[in-house]
Enzyme design. Structure first.
Site, PDB file in Angstrom:
ATOM      1  NE  ARG A  49      -3.793   0.171   2.446  1.00 45.21           N
ATOM      2  CZ  ARG A  49      -5.078  -0.214   2.475  1.00 45.21           C
ATOM      3  NH1 ARG A  49      -5.366  -1.696   2.531  1.00 45.21           N
ATOM      4  NH2 ARG A  49      -6.071   0.728   2.552  1.00 45.21           N
ATOM      5  CE1 TYR A  64      -4.366   6.867  -2.990  1.00 46.37           C
ATOM      6  CE2 TYR A  64      -4.823   6.200  -0.718  1.00 46.37           C
ATOM      7  CZ  TYR A  64      -4.924   7.070  -1.695  1.00 46.37           C
ATOM      8  OH  TYR A  64      -6.241   7.869  -1.540  1.00 46.37           O
ATOM      9  CB  SER A 123     -18.427  -0.008  -4.731  1.00 46.28           C
ATOM     10  OG  SER A 123     -17.034   0.174  -4.423  1.00 46.28           O
TER      11      SER A 123
HETATM   12  P1  NAD Z   1     -10.957   8.086  -8.750  1.00 50.73           P
HETATM   13  O1  NAD Z   1     -10.464   7.105  -8.862  1.00 50.73           O
HETATM   14  O2  NAD Z   1     -12.627   7.924  -8.959  1.00 50.73           O
HETATM   15  O3  NAD Z   1     -10.554   9.565  -9.138  1.00 50.73           O
HETATM   16  C1  NAD Z   1      -9.382   9.661  -9.443  1.00 50.73           C
HETATM   17  C2  NAD Z   1      -9.236  10.476 -10.883  1.00 50.73           C
HETATM   18  O4  NAD Z   1      -8.178  10.857 -11.127  1.00 50.73           O
HETATM   19  C3  NAD Z   1      -9.732   9.559 -11.830  1.00 50.73           C
HETATM   20  O5  NAD Z   1     -10.682  10.122 -12.814  1.00 50.73           O
HETATM   21  C4  NAD Z   1      -8.519   9.056 -12.591  1.00 50.73           C
HETATM   22  O6  NAD Z   1      -8.531   8.979 -14.014  1.00 50.73           O
HETATM   23  C5  NAD Z   1      -7.616  10.210 -12.631  1.00 50.73           C
HETATM   24  N1  NAD Z   1      -6.159  10.079 -12.824  1.00 50.73           N
HETATM   25  C6  NAD Z   1      -5.464   9.170 -12.030  1.00 50.73           C
HETATM   26  N2  NAD Z   1      -4.096   9.145 -12.304  1.00 50.73           N
HETATM   27  C7  NAD Z   1      -4.064  10.525 -13.039  1.00 50.73           C
HETATM   28  C8  NAD Z   1      -2.919  10.965 -13.690  1.00 50.73           C
HETATM   29  N3  NAD Z   1      -1.662  10.532 -13.649  1.00 50.73           N
HETATM   30  N4  NAD Z   1      -3.174  11.968 -14.452  1.00 50.73           N
HETATM   31  C9  NAD Z   1      -4.519  12.677 -14.680  1.00 50.73           C
HETATM   32  N5  NAD Z   1      -5.703  11.908 -14.193  1.00 50.73           N
HETATM   33  C10 NAD Z   1      -5.192  10.943 -13.260  1.00 50.73           C
HETATM   34  O7  NAD Z   1     -10.769   8.289  -7.016  1.00 50.73           O
HETATM   35  P2  NAD Z   1     -11.777   9.274  -6.159  1.00 50.73           P
HETATM   36  O8  NAD Z   1     -12.429   8.572  -4.869  1.00 50.73           O
HETATM   37  O9  NAD Z   1     -12.523  10.501  -6.705  1.00 50.73           O
HETATM   38  O10 NAD Z   1     -10.440  10.087  -5.186  1.00 50.73           O
HETATM   39  C11 NAD Z   1     -10.172  11.385  -5.683  1.00 50.73           C
HETATM   40  C12 NAD Z   1      -9.102  11.782  -4.663  1.00 50.73           C
HETATM   41  O11 NAD Z   1      -9.419  11.766  -3.253  1.00 50.73           O
HETATM   42  C13 NAD Z   1      -7.856  10.956  -4.789  1.00 50.73           C
HETATM   43  O12 NAD Z   1      -6.720  12.054  -4.645  1.00 50.73           O
HETATM   44  C14 NAD Z   1      -7.895  10.372  -3.661  1.00 50.73           C
HETATM   45  O13 NAD Z   1      -6.317   9.714  -3.246  1.00 50.73           O
HETATM   46  C15 NAD Z   1      -8.605  10.903  -2.653  1.00 50.73           C
HETATM   47  N6  NAD Z   1      -9.344  10.255  -1.631  1.00 50.73           N
HETATM   48  C16 NAD Z   1     -10.032   9.535  -1.985  1.00 50.73           C
HETATM   49  C17 NAD Z   1     -10.902   8.803  -0.895  1.00 50.73           C
HETATM   50  C18 NAD Z   1     -12.245   8.167  -1.050  1.00 50.73           C
HETATM   51  O14 NAD Z   1     -12.494   7.145  -0.230  1.00 50.73           O
HETATM   52  N7  NAD Z   1     -12.833   8.042  -2.384  1.00 50.73           N
HETATM   53  C19 NAD Z   1     -10.150   8.600   0.388  1.00 50.73           C
HETATM   54  C20 NAD Z   1      -9.146   9.217   0.527  1.00 50.73           C
HETATM   55  C21 NAD Z   1      -8.542  10.056  -0.346  1.00 50.73           C
HETATM   56  N1  UDP Z   2     -13.149  -5.158   2.558  1.00 56.60           N
HETATM   57  C1  UDP Z   2     -14.349  -6.162   2.808  1.00 56.60           C
HETATM   58  N2  UDP Z   2     -14.722  -6.856   1.689  1.00 56.60           N
HETATM   59  C2  UDP Z   2     -14.692  -6.393   0.417  1.00 56.60           C
HETATM   60  C3  UDP Z   2     -13.689  -4.995   0.193  1.00 56.60           C
HETATM   61  C4  UDP Z   2     -13.238  -4.430   1.373  1.00 56.60           C
HETATM   62  O1  UDP Z   2     -14.490  -6.332   3.941  1.00 56.60           O
HETATM   63  O2  UDP Z   2     -15.264  -6.624  -0.437  1.00 56.60           O
HETATM   64  C5  UDP Z   2     -12.521  -4.294   3.631  1.00 56.60           C
HETATM   65  C6  UDP Z   2     -11.088  -4.075   3.686  1.00 56.60           C
HETATM   66  O3  UDP Z   2     -10.313  -5.460   4.193  1.00 56.60           O
HETATM   67  C7  UDP Z   2     -10.811  -3.059   4.537  1.00 56.60           C
HETATM   68  C8  UDP Z   2     -12.201  -2.173   4.396  1.00 56.60           C
HETATM   69  O4  UDP Z   2     -13.170  -3.065   3.895  1.00 56.60           O
HETATM   70  O5  UDP Z   2     -10.682  -3.524   5.780  1.00 56.60           O
HETATM   71  C9  UDP Z   2     -12.264  -0.908   3.591  1.00 56.60           C
HETATM   72  O6  UDP Z   2     -11.704  -1.307   2.253  1.00 56.60           O
HETATM   73  P1  UDP Z   2     -11.645  -0.531   1.001  1.00 56.60           P
HETATM   74  O7  UDP Z   2     -10.732  -1.098  -0.182  1.00 56.60           O
HETATM   75  O8  UDP Z   2     -13.129   0.128   0.792  1.00 56.60           O
HETATM   76  O9  UDP Z   2     -10.617   0.814   1.646  1.00 56.60           O
HETATM   77  P2  UDP Z   2      -9.494   1.157   2.340  1.00 56.60           P
HETATM   78  O10 UDP Z   2      -8.813  -0.078   2.777  1.00 56.60           O
HETATM   79  O11 UDP Z   2      -8.674   2.035   1.500  1.00 56.60           O
HETATM   80  O12 UDP Z   2     -10.061   2.064   3.593  1.00 56.60           O
END
Ligand code: NAD
Ligand code: UDP
Ligand code: UDP
Length: 349
Positions: free
Chosen positions: A173, A176, A220
């Site tokens: 991980r 990231y 999801s």
């Molecule tokens: P997402 O994957 O739906 O959106 C990310 C977007 O960035 C996508 O449209 C992808 O095509 C684009 N992208 C990726 N790499 C790229 C690159 N090199 N150049 C141009 N575009 C690029 O994810 P999201 O859930 O919408 O997340 C958006 C932001 O929020 C991210 O920075 C993510 O790290 C942060 N974030 C999201 C969550 C969450 O739970 N969704 C949690 C923590 C942080």
């Molecule tokens: N997880 C789960 N079943 C699934 C997908 C994920 O139990 O089908 C768990 C996973 O092990 C983690 C939590 O759900 O503990 C959240 O995972 P996710 O990938 O949604 O996000 P993140 O780990 O980045 O918080």
């Protein structure tokens, strides 16, 4: 606590920010904002576009390489005179003239960010440096969407912004987690060294319509599984916790942070905390009581607990989440049903 007593929050920089473009001072243009959203075709980005486009003074430019995002998320804006969509990878330099940069580009789901980890690091490091170079050249304010993953497998609970985290630097991980940590460092170094106006949001798990249906994230997965009459797959031990924020609350928090005075980092998330077993039970009860809940192997370095302390967001931004998990799951179910139904009808025709 806190190895974070000297955390970098809310610095007063000695150097003034770079001059914004002369257009900013022109009477007519002064009120207008040109806003760049990197990753704007993704889940959170596309909802942010919708909200920013509501204001007639805003012009919105999205750049996205469509790795995890899709034009479909923005199809309702394509052709609008205040909207522009550019296929571009943020690891390459970008020259546009803007006042605000929301820097979201980066895959957020573990399946996608682990798929090409080196690219994930490049996106976080080179991509963020390019956007900071752009902010420096045009005098724009830049907001980074960092993550609760910077806390790693946290030894403090709930997590406050002063906590420095417990991150494995060499795990699967890390591309990231460490990528985002370097991105935060770059933000503060550009701020201190060049006077760039920065904002850092530490986003906790966010959910809602337009999430990729098969992206492997827990909500999801569970919602798609419940609709498809499949078993809900809880990864072991099932007692690990997460806190889920509905996307409209998230967008509201990001916009408040951008227009407020605090650099951050600020946690934005919903403090309601659930184990994955509880979450599966809730989805089962709400969507499909016939499905079974099964357990399966987990992936390495999965954080055991995660819950934001949002005291700083409340105090500094007057923000707190409004949507309850049960209501949010219903809204997400509606969207997933529509998309899954559409997918089925296309494959049958
Ligand atoms: P997402 O994957 O739906 O959106 C990310 C977007 O960035 C996508 O449209 C992808 O095509 C684009 N992208 C990726 N790499 C790229 C690159 N090199 N150049 C141009 N575009 C690029 O994810 P999201 O859930 O919408 O997340 C958006 C932001 O929020 C991210 O920075 C993510 O790290 C942060 N974030 C999201 C969550 C969450 O739970 N969704 C949690 C923590 C942080
Ligand atoms: N997880 C789960 N079943 C699934 C997908 C994920 O139990 O089908 C768990 C996973 O092990 C983690 C939590 O759900 O503990 C959240 O995972 P996710 O990938 O949604 O996000 P993140 O780990 O980045 O918080
Ligand atoms: N950059 C960009 N758009 C701009 C200005 C800079 O993409 O409008 C990129 C530039 O290519 C460089 C990075 O941002 O790789 C960092 O820029 P900075 O000016 O800080 O560094 P330098 O160009 O001096 O190395």
């Amino acid at each position: 606590m806190a190895n974070g007593a000297q955390n970098g929050g809310n610095h007063v920089t000695k150097k003034p920010p770079p001059e914004p473009s002369p257009l900013r001072r022109a009477k007519f243009f002064k009120a207008n904002m040109r806003i760049l959203i990197t990753g704007g075709a993704g889940f959170i980005g596309s909802h942010l576009v919708d909200k920013l486009m509501e204001n007639e003074k805003n012009e919105v430019i999205v750049v996205d390489n469509y790795f995890t995002g899709s034009k479909d998320n923005l199809r309702h804006w394509i052709g609008h005179p205040r909207f522009e969509l550019i296929r571009h990878d943020v690891t390459e330099p970008l020259f546009v003239e803007v006042d605000r940069i929301y820097h979201l580009a980066c895959p957020a789901s573990p399946i996608f960010y682990k798929y090409n980890p080196v690219k994930t690091i490049k996106t976080n490091v080179i991509g963020t440096m390019n956007m900071l170079g752009l902010a420096k050249r045009v005098g724009a304010r830049i907001l980074l969407t960092s993550t609760s993953e910077v806390y790693g497998d946290p030894l403090e609970h709930p997590q406050m912004e002063t906590y420095w985290g417990n991150v494995n630097p060499i795990g699967v991980r890390s591309c990231y987690d460490e990528g985002k940590r370097v991105a935060e460092t770059l933000m503060f170094d550009y701020h201190r060294q060049h006077g760039i106006e920065i904002r850092i949001a530490r986003i906790f798990n966010t959910y809602g319509p337009r999430m990729n249906i098969d992206d492997g994230r827990v909500l999801s997965n569970f919602i798609a599984q419940a609709i498809r009459d499949e078993d809900l797959t809880v990864q072991l031990p099932g007692t690990q916790t997460r806190s889920f924020c509905y996307v409209s609350d998230m967008v509201d928090g990001l916009m408040r942070l951008m227009e407020g005075d605090n650099t951050g980092p600020i946690n934005i998330g919903n403090p309601g905390e659930f184990t994955m077993l509880e979450l599966a039970e809730t989805v089962k009860e709400l969507i499909n009581p016939r499905v079974k809940i099964v357990t399966m192997e987990n992936t390495p370095d999965d954080p055991r607990q995660r819950k934001p302390d949002i005291g700083k967001a409340k105090e500094e931004l007057g923000w707190e989440p409004k949507i309850k998990l049960r209501d949010g799951i219903r809204l997400m179910e509606e969207d997933f049903r529509k998309r899954l139904h559409f997918q089925e009808s296309v494959s049958l025709s």
